[in-house]
Design a protein around this motif. Structure first.
Motif, PDB file in Angstrom:
ATOM      1  N   LEU A  65      51.708  42.067 -43.014  1.00 54.33           N
ATOM      2  CA  LEU A  65      50.472  42.141 -41.786  1.00 54.33           C
ATOM      3  C   LEU A  65      49.756  41.854 -43.152  1.00 54.33           C
ATOM      4  CD1 LEU A  65      50.731  44.959 -39.965  1.00 54.33           C
ATOM      5  CD2 LEU A  65      51.026  42.650 -38.905  1.00 54.33           C
ATOM      6  N   LYS A 114      51.566  37.054 -38.646  1.00 52.67           N
ATOM      7  CA  LYS A 114      52.247  38.140 -37.516  1.00 52.67           C
ATOM      8  C   LYS A 114      53.650  38.230 -37.599  1.00 52.67           C
ATOM      9  CE  LYS A 114      49.199  34.544 -34.186  1.00 52.67           C
ATOM     10  NZ  LYS A 114      49.497  34.126 -33.643  1.00 52.67           N
ATOM     11  N   CYS A 120      53.791  52.054 -36.024  1.00 51.93           N
ATOM     12  CA  CYS A 120      52.533  52.616 -35.090  1.00 51.93           C
ATOM     13  C   CYS A 120      51.665  53.792 -36.056  1.00 51.93           C
ATOM     14  CB  CYS A 120      52.169  52.849 -33.506  1.00 51.93           C
ATOM     15  SG  CYS A 120      52.882  50.867 -32.753  1.00 51.93           S
ATOM     16  N   LEU A 125      50.680  52.180 -39.403  1.00 52.29           N
ATOM     17  CA  LEU A 125      49.651  51.807 -39.092  1.00 52.29           C
ATOM     18  C   LEU A 125      48.094  52.282 -39.251  1.00 52.29           C
ATOM     19  CD1 LEU A 125      50.980  48.678 -37.087  1.00 52.29           C
ATOM     20  CD2 LEU A 125      50.844  48.762 -38.927  1.00 52.29           C
ATOM     21  N   LEU A 151      45.053  50.699 -40.747  1.00 50.62           N
ATOM     22  CA  LEU A 151      45.418  49.416 -39.709  1.00 50.62           C
ATOM     23  C   LEU A 151      45.184  49.349 -37.438  1.00 50.62           C
ATOM     24  CD1 LEU A 151      48.315  47.848 -41.866  1.00 50.62           C
ATOM     25  CD2 LEU A 151      45.065  47.098 -41.573  1.00 50.62           C
ATOM     26  N   VAL A 188      45.217  46.290 -35.488  1.00 50.49           N
ATOM     27  CA  VAL A 188      46.870  45.530 -34.991  1.00 50.49           C
ATOM     28  C   VAL A 188      47.220  45.674 -33.901  1.00 50.49           C
ATOM     29  CG1 VAL A 188      49.593  45.664 -35.596  1.00 50.49           C
ATOM     30  CG2 VAL A 188      47.537  46.459 -37.759  1.00 50.49           C
ATOM     31  N   ARG A 245      47.279  48.889 -29.467  1.00 49.93           N
ATOM     32  CA  ARG A 245      46.872  49.064 -30.552  1.00 49.93           C
ATOM     33  C   ARG A 245      48.025  49.997 -31.081  1.00 49.93           C
ATOM     34  NH1 ARG A 245      44.147  44.823 -32.012  1.00 49.93           N
ATOM     35  NH2 ARG A 245      42.029  44.825 -30.505  1.00 49.93           N
ATOM     36  N   LEU A 259      53.802  42.126 -33.674  1.00 46.78           N
ATOM     37  CA  LEU A 259      52.250  42.307 -34.758  1.00 46.78           C
ATOM     38  C   LEU A 259      51.567  41.359 -35.395  1.00 46.78           C
ATOM     39  CD1 LEU A 259      54.438  44.853 -34.720  1.00 46.78           C
ATOM     40  CD2 LEU A 259      53.681  45.355 -36.812  1.00 46.78           C
ATOM     41  N   GLU A 260      50.114  41.821 -34.942  1.00 48.53           N
ATOM     42  CA  GLU A 260      49.152  40.429 -35.299  1.00 48.53           C
ATOM     43  C   GLU A 260      48.303  41.196 -35.532  1.00 48.53           C
ATOM     44  OE1 GLU A 260      48.977  37.023 -32.944  1.00 48.53           O
ATOM     45  OE2 GLU A 260      49.387  39.259 -31.135  1.00 48.53           O
ATOM     46  N   ARG A 261      46.502  40.952 -36.660  1.00 46.89           N
ATOM     47  CA  ARG A 261      46.014  41.465 -36.839  1.00 46.89           C
ATOM     48  C   ARG A 261      44.800  41.377 -36.243  1.00 46.89           C
ATOM     49  NH1 ARG A 261      45.228  42.480 -43.202  1.00 46.89           N
ATOM     50  NH2 ARG A 261      43.144  44.519 -41.643  1.00 46.89           N
TER      51      ARG A 261
END
Length: 681
Positions: free
Chosen positions: A413, A418, A433, A436, A441, A444, A463, A480-482
């Motif tokens: 990430l 992705k 999570c 993260l 993060l 994300v 989220r 998972l995408e930032r």
């Protein structure tokens, strides 16, 4: 060997195809023109169409010079079976009756069991309401005894000219006559029952091949009473148990194995290994309709299915018959089973998803090499299915499997990727999570797919905070995408010193750190020890580079241990694991390292080096020394330890320019010795 099959059924066709594949000359006798149309004559297969008396069967067996007779007629074809058995007895010819397995159903109180069609008609004579008949065209005349049968009865028969002509001559026509080939799905059965307004549904216990379970469920759904004409006692497998006479009844699977043993029997009584095939099959994400035509054909042709319980259950949803199964997912156990059961010629090993991505099929071919011909049949992988639902293509995301293993997703990430992750376990997404959020993060975006392709498929978005403490299905895929643009990763080491919290804890400075890491020659998947981590600067830079590996930061002092953790969190070095303790004792339970950096040894450098080399005598080791005493130990190691002979020693002194008013002064750091040896440069 020459074979005669009395067929006209699914079992008869399967046995005929098996005989042709084994190059066994076979003649298949069927009673109807329609049955003959379903068989394709060739060099090994001859088809005889028409009803035969006992004497005519005897003549057919003699003229064909048969060595074996297989009776694969319908379970209710009592006369044909009786004549075939008698003809074989007269000729002293081996006879095998193929018994169709009865299927358990939950028809419950709405099921009426009768011993014959005549008994069914007698029962219906005392009732009112429309009747749907699925007992075959040969039985239709018996229903004409019912009052007002032309209006009450709808008959479903095979679409042959002979059957249709007979039904019409008896008075069944128009909307009261359906000519179709089965078996039929539950939905189609239900639709027909409702369309005919049927209160009663008369059928035979035709097993899985005849779609009996689907008929039962359809009757219940349509509100119709199911009247089942039970099989003759001689056709019930459970009635045959305990017989001591020579076995004359077999399942379809046993009959196929018998043909194989006759055709391929070697001197030691086993099937030659070069003729044995194993298919490694990808079963896709789960829904049976997503299986390819090739997969279905291969499953039908195999004698045994191997895999997890879920995979085997999915396979049986698309098969016309139950197959012998071996439940296992362990490669060695599967290979041992196949080698022990030498009569098995074709086997299928089932895997979820696709055999080409994170599959248990990896390594299976090597175990079976030399004993079997191994083929792979691909399936639709779960990530491909999932990403297609989201409108994404495969190359847009990094694919990672977390099934049964720990994978670091945060480094990917941070590189701006992705990430599509296959998760295993109900709490794995929640744990991810939490991680993260811990590393800052929270931005994300998470898209979670559960029970993909099944009716209860679910897609959830949110989220990391939205999934913490929430259970998901054990077969979950997450994208998972930032939302932030760019990347947090540096292509080269050399984080500024002021990016680390330091307090009064020693820290390897930027220039020395860059040279030390260069001498370590890390790989992406390196397992690194940072011994005496201090503020953690070397270990963190190593973790940011070795994104597919692990860094173990070993530190005995409380303040330094806390600083390493603080700096690791700040720089999002999620693959750095802290170990509180003193080397070499603290190294005992750790996995063997590929690379080791020693920044502090508390006077135990020789012990530490020995402990590392015992774990991996090819480990690459880099040591920083600032005292002459430590340099003396390094020289002794180089002289006396054969594994340290290739030690490279260099001294580095960094001098910086400092501004003072209008002048520029030099400010020198203490000189540092860097020793590097072992492994690869």
């Amino acid at each position: 060997m020459r074979l005669v099959i009395f067929g006209g059924t699914t079992e008869g066709r399967v046995l005929a195809e098996k005989a042709v594949a084994l190059k066994i000359p076979v003649i298949v006798s069927v009673s109807t023109e329609y049955g003959a149309e379903l068989l394709k004559e060739n060099a090994f297969l001859t088809v005889h169409q028409g009803n035969l008396t006992e004497e005519e069967m005897e003549q057919l067996l003699l003229s064909w010079q048969a060595e074996l007779c297989m009776d694969a007629t319908h379970p209710y074809a009592e006369l044909v079976t009786k004549n075939a058995r008698k003809a074989c007895e007269k000729l002293a010819l081996p006879y095998v009756r193929i018994l169709r397995k009865e299927e358990a159903t939950d028809a419950g109180e709405d099921r009426v069991s009768v011993k014959s069609v005549e008994e069914a008609v007698s029962f219906l004579q005392e009732t009112e309401g429309r009747i749907f008949i699925a007992t075959g065209s040969k039985e239709l005349e018996k229903y004409t005894k019912l009052r007002n049968f032309k209006e009450r009865c709808t008959a479903r028969i095979l679409p042959s000219e002979e059957a249709i002509a007979k039904a019409v001559s008896l008075g069944f026509s128009g909307k009261h006559l359906i000519a179709m080939q089965g078996p039929f799905s539950e939905e189609l059965n239900e639709a027909m029952l409702k369309s005919a307004g049927s209160r009663y549904f008369v059928t035979k216990s035709s097993g899985k091949e005849g779609g009996f379970a689907e008929k039962c469920r359809a009757a219940r759904a349509a509100g119709a009473t199911l009247i089942v004409v039970e099989r003759p006692e001689a056709e019930c497998p459970e009635k045959k148990e305990g017989q001591n006479a020579e076995k004359q009844t077999m399942t379809l699977q046993e009959a196929c194995q018998l043909l194989e043993s006759v055709a391929f029997k070697a001197s030691d009584g086993t099937v030659p290994e070069t003729d044995r095939e194993v298919y490694l099959i990808g079963m896709g994400p789960g829904r049976a309709s997503l299986l390819s035509v090739e997969t279905r054909q291969v499953l039908e042709s195999c004698e045994v299915l191997i895999g997890s319980g879920r995979m085997l259950q999915e396979a049986h949803q698309v098969l016309a018959e139950d197959k012998p199964c071996f439940i296992s997912v362990r490669k060695e156990e599967i290979a041992a089973y196949l080698k022990e059961h030498s009569s098995i010629k074709r086997a299928a090993v089932l895997y979820s998803g696709d055999v080409g991505f994170s599959s248990g099929a990896k390594g299976m071919e090597e175990l079976l090499a030399g004993s079997f011909r191994v083929s792979r049949i691909p399936g639709i992988s779960s990530p491909v299915y999932f990403l297609s639902l989201l409108g994404l293509s495969l190359e847009e995301a990094a694919l990672v499997s977390c099934h049964g293993r720990e994978q670091e997703l945060i480094p990917m990430l941070l590189e701006g990727k992705k990430v599509c992750a296959l998760l295993g376990g109900r709490s794995q997404l929640s744990g991810l999570c939490e991680k993260l959020v811990f590393y800052g993060l929270s931005d994300v975006g998470i898209t979670a797919g559960e029970r993909l392709s099944y009716p209860e498929e679910r897609i959830r978005r949110g989220r990391p905070e939205d999934f913490i403490g929430k259970e998901t299905d054990s077969l979950t895929i997450a994208l998972l995408e930032r939302t932030e643009s760019g990347t947090d990763r540096r292509s080269l080491p050399g984080l500024p010193d002021d990016s680390f919290s330091r307090a009064k804890v020693p820290m390897t400075k930027e220039e020395i750190r860059v040279l030390s890491l260069a001498k370590l020659n890390l790989k992406r998947d390196s397992i690194v020890y940072d011994i005496g981590s201090g503020s953690g600067s070397v270990g963190i830079e190593a973790a940011l580079f070795a994104t597919e590996g692990k860094v173990y930061a070993i530190e005995k002092k409380e303040e330094a241990y806390a600083l390493t953790g603080e700096n690791a969190r700040k720089h999002r070095a999620s693959n750095l694991l802290q170990i509180r303790g003193e080397a070499p004792e603290a190294l005992q339970e750790l996995p063997a390292p590929t690379h080791v950096f020693i920044g502090g040894s508390s006077g135990r450098l020789t012990e530490i080096v020995e402990a590392v080399l015992q774990k991996n005598d090819r480990a690459r080791i880099v040591i920083n020394a600032i005292t002459l005493e430590t340099l003396e130990i390094l020289l002794k190691l180089k002289r006396e330890n054969p594994r340290c002979r290739n030690m490279e020693l260099l001294q580095v002194q960094v001098t910086r320019v400092k501004e003072l008013s209008i002048y520029h002064l030099t400010e020198s750091e203490n000189p540092v010795w860097i020793a590097a040896f072992g492994g690869e440069k």
